[in-house]
Write an enzyme that holds these catalytic residues in place. Structure first.
Site, PDB file in Angstrom:
ATOM      1  CB  VAL A  34      -1.080  -0.104   1.088  1.00 43.56           C
ATOM      2  CG1 VAL A  34      -0.170   0.086   2.600  1.00 43.56           C
ATOM      3  CG2 VAL A  34      -2.224   0.915   0.964  1.00 43.56           C
ATOM      4  CG  ASP A  35       5.220   3.074   1.804  1.00 43.97           C
ATOM      5  OD1 ASP A  35       6.161   2.710   2.476  1.00 43.97           O
ATOM      6  OD2 ASP A  35       4.939   4.094   1.343  1.00 43.97           O
TER       7      ASP A  35
HETATM    8  N1  APR Z   1      -5.258  -0.315  -0.939  1.00 44.75           N
HETATM    9  C1  APR Z   1      -5.700  -0.993   0.226  1.00 44.75           C
HETATM   10  N2  APR Z   1      -5.095  -2.040   0.751  1.00 44.75           N
HETATM   11  C2  APR Z   1      -3.871  -2.440   0.173  1.00 44.75           C
HETATM   12  C3  APR Z   1      -3.313  -1.823  -1.253  1.00 44.75           C
HETATM   13  C4  APR Z   1      -4.347  -0.772  -1.705  1.00 44.75           C
HETATM   14  N3  APR Z   1      -3.758  -0.230  -2.745  1.00 44.75           N
HETATM   15  N4  APR Z   1      -2.203  -2.441  -1.536  1.00 44.75           N
HETATM   16  C5  APR Z   1      -1.948  -3.479  -0.643  1.00 44.75           C
HETATM   17  N5  APR Z   1      -2.984  -3.228   0.422  1.00 44.75           N
HETATM   18  C6  APR Z   1      -3.028  -4.271   1.559  1.00 44.75           C
HETATM   19  C7  APR Z   1      -2.313  -5.617   1.685  1.00 44.75           C
HETATM   20  O1  APR Z   1      -3.167  -6.356   1.019  1.00 44.75           O
HETATM   21  C8  APR Z   1      -2.089  -5.858   3.120  1.00 44.75           C
HETATM   22  O2  APR Z   1      -3.563  -6.239   3.734  1.00 44.75           O
HETATM   23  O3  APR Z   1      -2.528  -3.487   2.619  1.00 44.75           O
HETATM   24  C9  APR Z   1      -2.073  -4.329   3.755  1.00 44.75           C
HETATM   25  C10 APR Z   1      -0.869  -4.221   4.186  1.00 44.75           C
HETATM   26  O4  APR Z   1       0.294  -4.741   3.597  1.00 44.75           O
HETATM   27  P1  APR Z   1       1.578  -4.000   3.136  1.00 44.75           P
HETATM   28  O5  APR Z   1       1.525  -2.840   2.120  1.00 44.75           O
HETATM   29  O6  APR Z   1       2.379  -5.139   2.808  1.00 44.75           O
HETATM   30  O7  APR Z   1       1.919  -3.203   4.763  1.00 44.75           O
HETATM   31  P2  APR Z   1       2.809  -4.009   5.886  1.00 44.75           P
HETATM   32  O8  APR Z   1       2.327  -5.477   6.147  1.00 44.75           O
HETATM   33  O9  APR Z   1       2.239  -2.937   7.017  1.00 44.75           O
HETATM   34  O10 APR Z   1       4.215  -3.941   5.471  1.00 44.75           O
HETATM   35  C11 APR Z   1       4.783  -2.540   5.378  1.00 44.75           C
HETATM   36  O11 APR Z   1       5.768  -3.186   3.363  1.00 44.75           O
HETATM   37  O12 APR Z   1       5.454  -1.669   1.542  1.00 44.75           O
HETATM   38  C12 APR Z   1       6.318  -1.867   2.602  1.00 44.75           C
HETATM   39  O13 APR Z   1       7.163   0.343   2.796  1.00 44.75           O
HETATM   40  C13 APR Z   1       6.549  -0.603   3.232  1.00 44.75           C
HETATM   41  O14 APR Z   1       8.314  -1.540   4.607  1.00 44.75           O
HETATM   42  C14 APR Z   1       6.965  -1.373   4.687  1.00 44.75           C
HETATM   43  C15 APR Z   1       5.978  -2.626   4.723  1.00 44.75           C
END
Ligand code: APR
Length: 170
Positions: A34-35
């Site tokens: 999501v980042d």
């Molecule tokens: N909209 C909503 N939810 C999303 C989206 C989106 N566009 N993209 C991904 N997700 C969901 C994923 O499916 C998951 O359920 O967001 C949730 C969080 O997943 P991650 O993005 O992997 O975040 P996290 O597990 O907190 O890990 C953070 O990942 O991207 C890197 O820079 C970030 O190092 C950090 C780590």
């Protein structure tokens, strides 16, 4: 009274809310998941702005403009990496939600959308994370009448089901 807490399955970057929450890392300089999606949709000014923020410790949150996003602001928070559950992960995850809600209150925001913080790359078990998320949402809503809408945004129907079940029990 309609429930101010809603679970939706959507792409968080499309939501025209006062703030979308970003599941960031401590550098605040972008990443995948999501980042990555939020930075792509917000455009390069978000990264430029984040470069001035001096990072964010796990469990804390910082607010920036939303730039090209439909959302006015991005609240960046850094969830815990799951390490089995006895390294303070539950308290750190709860702290993410509380600090996001603290910023929402300080900025008088009316609507906020959360992704499932730590439930992707950071490996947090989905049911346990959903129980923490929904409990913190209920508590924040009880203490903030300015907040009219809290969205828990799942990226797939499976996660939406987990969040809905947790929201019913919270
Ligand atoms: N909209 C909503 N939810 C999303 C989206 C989106 N566009 N993209 C991904 N997700 C969901 C994923 O499916 C998951 O359920 O967001 C949730 C969080 O997943 P991650 O993005 O992997 O975040 P996290 O597990 O907190 O890990 C953070 O990942 O991207 C890197 O820079 C970030 O190092 C950090 C780590």
């Amino acid at each position: 009274m309609p429930d101010r807490l809603q679970v939706v399955a959507d792409d968080i970057t499309r939501l025209a809310v006062d703030a979308v929450v970003n599941a960031a890392n401590e550098s605040l300089l972008g990443g995948g998941g999501v980042d990555g999606a939020i930075h792509r949709a917000a455009g390069p000014q978000l990264l430029a702005f984040c470069r001035t923020m001096n990072g964010c410790p796990t469990g804390q949150a910082k607010i920036t403009p939303g730039f090209r996003l439909p959302a006015k602001h991005v609240i960046h928070t850094v969830g815990p990496v799951w390490q089995g559950g006895d390294r303070g992960e539950p308290a750190l995850l709860a702290s993410c939600y509380r600090n996001c809600f603290r910023l929402a209150k300080e900025h008088g925001l009316h609507s906020i959308a959360f992704p499932a913080i730590s439930c992707g790359v950071y490996g947090y078990p989905h049911e346990a994370a959903a129980l923490i998320a929904t409990a913190e949402c209920r508590s924040a809503l009880a203490g903030n009448s300015t907040l009219k809408q809290v969205l828990l945004v799942a990226f797939d129907e499976a996660m939406a089901g987990v969040l809905r079940r947790a929201a019913q029990s919270a």
